[in-house]
Design a protein around this motif. Structure first.
Motif, PDB file in Angstrom:
ATOM      1  N   PHE A   1      -1.048   8.274   5.566  1.00  0.00           N
ATOM      2  CA  PHE A   1      -1.511   7.129   5.214  1.00  0.00           C
ATOM      3  C   PHE A   1      -0.166   6.101   4.537  1.00  0.00           C
ATOM      4  CE2 PHE A   1      -2.936   4.798   1.492  1.00  0.00           C
ATOM      5  CZ  PHE A   1      -4.047   3.849   2.055  1.00  0.00           C
ATOM      6  N   HIS A   2      -0.071   4.822   5.104  1.00  0.00           N
ATOM      7  CA  HIS A   2       0.842   4.013   4.527  1.00  0.00           C
ATOM      8  C   HIS A   2       0.315   2.863   3.654  1.00  0.00           C
ATOM      9  CE1 HIS A   2       4.836   2.325   3.502  1.00  0.00           C
ATOM     10  NE2 HIS A   2       4.382   1.353   3.974  1.00  0.00           N
ATOM     11  N   GLN A   3       0.757   2.647   2.300  1.00  0.00           N
ATOM     12  CA  GLN A   3       0.082   1.870   1.792  1.00  0.00           C
ATOM     13  C   GLN A   3       1.150   0.742   1.484  1.00  0.00           C
ATOM     14  OE1 GLN A   3      -2.436   0.734   0.462  1.00  0.00           O
ATOM     15  NE2 GLN A   3      -1.983  -0.563  -1.380  1.00  0.00           N
ATOM     16  N   VAL A   4       0.734  -0.489   1.922  1.00  0.00           N
ATOM     17  CA  VAL A   4       1.717  -1.951   1.822  1.00  0.00           C
ATOM     18  C   VAL A   4       1.639  -2.171   0.491  1.00  0.00           C
ATOM     19  CG1 VAL A   4       2.258  -4.021   2.878  1.00  0.00           C
ATOM     20  CG2 VAL A   4       1.606  -2.054   4.333  1.00  0.00           C
ATOM     21  N   SER A   5       2.678  -2.163  -0.063  1.00  0.00           N
ATOM     22  CA  SER A   5       2.541  -2.548  -1.528  1.00  0.00           C
ATOM     23  C   SER A   5       3.586  -3.839  -1.906  1.00  0.00           C
ATOM     24  CB  SER A   5       2.985  -1.299  -2.756  1.00  0.00           C
ATOM     25  OG  SER A   5       2.538  -1.993  -4.063  1.00  0.00           O
ATOM     26  N   THR A   6       3.916  -3.945  -2.989  1.00  0.00           N
ATOM     27  CA  THR A   6       4.611  -5.391  -3.289  1.00  0.00           C
ATOM     28  C   THR A   6       5.524  -4.931  -4.379  1.00  0.00           C
ATOM     29  OG1 THR A   6       4.452  -7.668  -4.253  1.00  0.00           O
ATOM     30  CG2 THR A   6       2.840  -6.186  -4.698  1.00  0.00           C
TER      31      THR A   6
ATOM     32  N   VAL B   1      -2.284   6.423  -5.252  1.00  0.00           N
ATOM     33  CA  VAL B   1      -1.623   7.122  -4.057  1.00  0.00           C
ATOM     34  C   VAL B   1      -0.964   8.045  -4.440  1.00  0.00           C
ATOM     35  CG1 VAL B   1       0.074   6.614  -2.172  1.00  0.00           C
ATOM     36  CG2 VAL B   1      -1.769   4.744  -2.514  1.00  0.00           C
ATOM     37  N   ASN B   2       0.174   8.123  -5.436  1.00  0.00           N
ATOM     38  CA  ASN B   2       0.852   8.980  -6.185  1.00  0.00           C
ATOM     39  C   ASN B   2      -0.163  10.228  -6.503  1.00  0.00           C
ATOM     40  OD1 ASN B   2       3.068   7.573  -5.511  1.00  0.00           O
ATOM     41  ND2 ASN B   2       3.199   6.940  -7.737  1.00  0.00           N
ATOM     42  N   ALA B   3      -1.240   9.762  -7.104  1.00  0.00           N
ATOM     43  CA  ALA B   3      -2.248  10.976  -7.608  1.00  0.00           C
ATOM     44  C   ALA B   3      -2.748  11.753  -6.351  1.00  0.00           C
ATOM     45  CB  ALA B   3      -3.263  10.277  -8.263  1.00  0.00           C
ATOM     46  N   TYR B   4      -3.085  11.066  -5.293  1.00  0.00           N
ATOM     47  CA  TYR B   4      -3.705  11.913  -4.176  1.00  0.00           C
ATOM     48  C   TYR B   4      -2.586  12.660  -3.591  1.00  0.00           C
ATOM     49  CZ  TYR B   4      -8.245   9.531  -3.921  1.00  0.00           C
ATOM     50  OH  TYR B   4      -9.570   9.153  -4.110  1.00  0.00           O
ATOM     51  N   VAL B   5      -1.530  12.219  -3.467  1.00  0.00           N
ATOM     52  CA  VAL B   5      -0.298  12.980  -2.790  1.00  0.00           C
ATOM     53  C   VAL B   5      -0.023  14.183  -3.744  1.00  0.00           C
ATOM     54  CG1 VAL B   5       2.212  13.125  -2.818  1.00  0.00           C
ATOM     55  CG2 VAL B   5       1.039  11.024  -1.981  1.00  0.00           C
TER      56      VAL B   5
ATOM     57  N   LYS C   1      -0.796  12.817   2.959  1.00  0.00           N
ATOM     58  CA  LYS C   1       0.428  12.679   3.425  1.00  0.00           C
ATOM     59  C   LYS C   1       0.506  11.251   3.540  1.00  0.00           C
ATOM     60  CE  LYS C   1      -0.326  16.497   6.508  1.00  0.00           C
ATOM     61  NZ  LYS C   1      -1.825  16.566   7.070  1.00  0.00           N
ATOM     62  N   ALA C   2       1.325  10.906   2.316  1.00  0.00           N
ATOM     63  CA  ALA C   2       1.424   9.246   2.013  1.00  0.00           C
ATOM     64  C   ALA C   2       2.724   8.645   1.819  1.00  0.00           C
ATOM     65  CB  ALA C   2       0.060   8.901   1.248  1.00  0.00           C
ATOM     66  N   THR C   3       2.888   7.283   2.157  1.00  0.00           N
ATOM     67  CA  THR C   3       4.229   6.713   1.598  1.00  0.00           C
ATOM     68  C   THR C   3       3.711   5.364   1.274  1.00  0.00           C
ATOM     69  OG1 THR C   3       4.394   6.343   4.259  1.00  0.00           O
ATOM     70  CG2 THR C   3       5.962   7.852   3.028  1.00  0.00           C
ATOM     71  N   ILE C   4       4.554   4.788   0.417  1.00  0.00           N
ATOM     72  CA  ILE C   4       4.482   3.340  -0.155  1.00  0.00           C
ATOM     73  C   ILE C   4       5.608   2.600   0.135  1.00  0.00           C
ATOM     74  CG2 ILE C   4       4.307   2.225  -2.397  1.00  0.00           C
ATOM     75  CD1 ILE C   4       2.792   4.569  -3.858  1.00  0.00           C
ATOM     76  N   SER C   5       5.323   1.179   0.430  1.00  0.00           N
ATOM     77  CA  SER C   5       6.480   0.270   0.558  1.00  0.00           C
ATOM     78  C   SER C   5       6.433  -0.697  -0.314  1.00  0.00           C
ATOM     79  CB  SER C   5       6.726  -0.249   1.984  1.00  0.00           C
ATOM     80  OG  SER C   5       5.649  -0.687   2.521  1.00  0.00           O
TER      81      SER C   5
ATOM     82  N   ILE D   1       9.684   3.699   8.138  1.00  0.00           N
ATOM     83  CA  ILE D   1       8.981   4.561   7.141  1.00  0.00           C
ATOM     84  C   ILE D   1       8.088   5.545   7.784  1.00  0.00           C
ATOM     85  CG2 ILE D   1       7.703   4.582   4.872  1.00  0.00           C
ATOM     86  CD1 ILE D   1       9.039   2.120   4.376  1.00  0.00           C
ATOM     87  N   ILE D   2       7.100   4.966   8.583  1.00  0.00           N
ATOM     88  CA  ILE D   2       5.971   5.801   9.129  1.00  0.00           C
ATOM     89  C   ILE D   2       6.691   6.728  10.237  1.00  0.00           C
ATOM     90  CG2 ILE D   2       4.326   5.632  11.071  1.00  0.00           C
ATOM     91  CD1 ILE D   2       3.484   2.761   9.990  1.00  0.00           C
ATOM     92  N   HIS D   3       7.747   6.473  10.901  1.00  0.00           N
ATOM     93  CA  HIS D   3       8.307   7.440  11.674  1.00  0.00           C
ATOM     94  C   HIS D   3       9.227   8.472  10.898  1.00  0.00           C
ATOM     95  CE1 HIS D   3       6.824   4.836  15.039  1.00  0.00           C
ATOM     96  NE2 HIS D   3       6.971   6.008  15.443  1.00  0.00           N
ATOM     97  N   ASN D   4      10.174   7.989  10.101  1.00  0.00           N
ATOM     98  CA  ASN D   4      11.139   8.789   9.485  1.00  0.00           C
ATOM     99  C   ASN D   4      11.107   9.028   7.982  1.00  0.00           C
ATOM    100  OD1 ASN D   4      12.316   9.189  11.924  1.00  0.00           O
ATOM    101  ND2 ASN D   4      13.495   7.283  11.675  1.00  0.00           N
ATOM    102  N   GLY D   5      10.123   8.258   7.188  1.00  0.00           N
ATOM    103  CA  GLY D   5      10.143   8.476   5.773  1.00  0.00           C
ATOM    104  C   GLY D   5       9.604   9.538   5.297  1.00  0.00           C
ATOM    105  N   LYS D   6       9.614   9.902   3.963  1.00  0.00           N
ATOM    106  CA  LYS D   6       9.349  11.067   3.515  1.00  0.00           C
ATOM    107  C   LYS D   6       7.890  11.092   2.694  1.00  0.00           C
ATOM    108  CE  LYS D   6      12.312  13.376   1.079  1.00  0.00           C
ATOM    109  NZ  LYS D   6      13.662  13.520   0.421  1.00  0.00           N
ATOM    110  N   GLU D   7       7.179  11.931   3.001  1.00  0.00           N
ATOM    111  CA  GLU D   7       5.894  11.854   2.401  1.00  0.00           C
ATOM    112  C   GLU D   7       6.036  11.853   0.819  1.00  0.00           C
ATOM    113  OE1 GLU D   7       3.681  15.274   3.856  1.00  0.00           O
ATOM    114  OE2 GLU D   7       3.983  14.580   5.982  1.00  0.00           O
ATOM    115  N   GLY D   8       5.349  11.204   0.053  1.00  0.00           N
ATOM    116  CA  GLY D   8       5.117  11.042  -1.535  1.00  0.00           C
ATOM    117  C   GLY D   8       6.296  10.372  -1.786  1.00  0.00           C
ATOM    118  N   GLU D   9       7.100   9.591  -0.900  1.00  0.00           N
ATOM    119  CA  GLU D   9       8.162   8.716  -1.247  1.00  0.00           C
ATOM    120  C   GLU D   9       7.813   7.099  -1.360  1.00  0.00           C
ATOM    121  OE1 GLU D   9      11.556   9.613  -2.276  1.00  0.00           O
ATOM    122  OE2 GLU D   9      10.551  11.596  -2.411  1.00  0.00           O
TER     123      GLU D   9
END
Ligand code: NAD
Ligand code: DAU
Length: 340
Positions: free
Chosen positions: A120-125, A164-168, A174-178, A232-240
């Motif tokens: 799950f990738h969350q597009v943040s700001t 998102v951080n809490a769910y990780v 399995k989530a990342t944030i940008s 990030i989707i392909h190579n980013g680390k979960e939770g980052e």
């Protein structure tokens, strides 16, 4: 891969759908959007007839509709662009921002858990970090800068990031944030600074610059945002968390003057109007982590990107004219009437 792109009829989600289709032609894309005032199917028109592209009109806060979609498609990846995004609107009416930007993310994450979605990738700001002073160019936002929000919009985005951080941590999601800086490019709704100024200048209408025009934004071409999310989707680390930005700081007045110059219009169109309440002074991203860990590099300089963008609005009036001729007129009059 089956990828679900939410908010795909919006500015960045739409550009991302085109990006993904062009880069991964064998993937199946399921594009989801509630088609709020900001969603425009014309953005997705070239993709609509493609066999591996499906558009679904759905609201991410609608748990049962979204559950059907997850059950039907068993997505590998969900990338969430769906949001209420305009700061000025959040000042006038925060409720829908909290609903979509927080509760919508909860709905998506609960379903990602249930269907064991691989990412799950969350597009943040970058707005979640608040602002930086104008007289300290040495200061930049890093991923460890504390969250410190100014508007209902940014507070809703920061709330989602915390969730998102809490769910990780709690569920192992399995989530990342940008967190990206200000985007510009094709298909941006003309309520945002750059397309607003382009379309008004073309019509020889006054250009409403808030305050003195000295607030600084760090501009990134939307293509470079898409390529960063891809990495990030392909190579980013979960939770980052990953910050995205290209060191393109400009104050608003500079941006507006650049637009006027390219269009051959006079600076007398500029009107300084009442400032935005809680107006953030300066955003500036440190993208070192994206560059060092994921090898990301933007391809656009601001000069090249803004020129191409202005040319795009000149060549694609059929995309934006129906917007500015419709309900938008009423929006503009209401939003700007007390600023004169
Ligand atoms: P946008 O307003 O152009 O598009 C948002 C899209 O989401 C629209 O198509 C809208 O119909 C859809 N949407 C809204 N509520 C929905 C709901 N409940 N269910 C389904 N769809 C819904 O926004 P944008 O500029 O493309 O921003 C996309 C994302 O990127 C947002 O999460 C925003 O916070 C983030 N972001 C934007 C920028 C920027 O400069 N524009 C910079 C950094 C991050
Ligand atoms: O930094 C990322 C954020 O950038 C995203 O998270 C938001 O979704 C996106 O809307 C954008 O927020 P901003 O508030 O920075 O963007 P906006 O285009 O609304 O305004 C950019 C700057 O221009 C800001 O300093 C306010 C100013 N402005 C804006 C408008 C609409 C004006 O001076 N006049 C205007 O009419």
């Amino acid at each position: 891969m089956k990828i679900c792109i939410t908010g795909a009829a919006g500015f960045i989600g739409g550009n991302f759908a085109h990006y993904w289709f062009n880069h991964y032609p064998n993937d199946q894309i399921i594009a989801v959007d509630a088609l709020t005032y900001a969603g425009n199917l014309a953005t997705l028109k070239p993709l609509m007839d493609q066999a591996n592209f499906t558009f679904v009109k759905a609201d991410i806060t609608d748990g049962s509709t979204m559950a059907h979609l997850f059950e039907q498609y068993h997505f590998d990846v969900v990338v969430n662009f769906a949001a209420e995004t305009h700061v000025d609107r959040s000042v006038v009416d925060p409720a829908v921002f909290l609903k979509t930007n927080i509760l919508g993310v909860q709905v998506l994450m609960d379903l990602c858990r249930k269907y064991d979605v691989k990412r799950f990738h969350q597009v943040s700001t970058d707005e979640v970090y608040g602002d930086l002073p104008l007289d300290r160019p040495d200061l930049l936002f890093t991923e460890s800068t504390p969250l410190h929000t100014s508007s209902p919009y940014s507070a809703s985005k920061a709330s989602a990031d915390l969730l998102v951080n809490a769910y990780v941590r709690t569920y192992g999601l399995k989530a990342t944030i940008s967190r990206c800086s200000n985007n510009y490019g094709p298909y941006q709704f003309p309520e945002k600074l750059i397309p607003l100024m382009i379309q008004r200048a073309l019509n020889d209408e006054s250009l409403p610059v808030y305050g003195q025009g000295t607030n600084v934004r760090d501009w990134l071409h939307v293509y470079d945002h898409c390529s960063a999310i891809d990495l990030i989707i392909h190579n980013g680390k979960e939770g980052e968390v990953y910050n995205i930005g290209g060191h393109n700081e400009r104050n608003n007045l500079e941006v507006v003057k650049t637009i006027l110059k390219q269009l051959g219009k006079d600076e007398s169109l500029i009107h300084f109007v009442k400032d935005r309440p809680g107006h953030d002074l300066r955003y500036a991203i440190d993208p070192t982590k994206m560059e060092k860990e994921l090898g990301w590099k933007p391809v656009y300089t601001f000069d090249k990107g803004i020129k191409e963008t202005i040319d795009w609005y000149l060549s694609n009036k059929d995309w934006w004219q129906p917007i500015v001729n419709g309900d938008y007129q009423h929006y503009y009059e209401t939003m700007y009437k007390d600023r004169q």
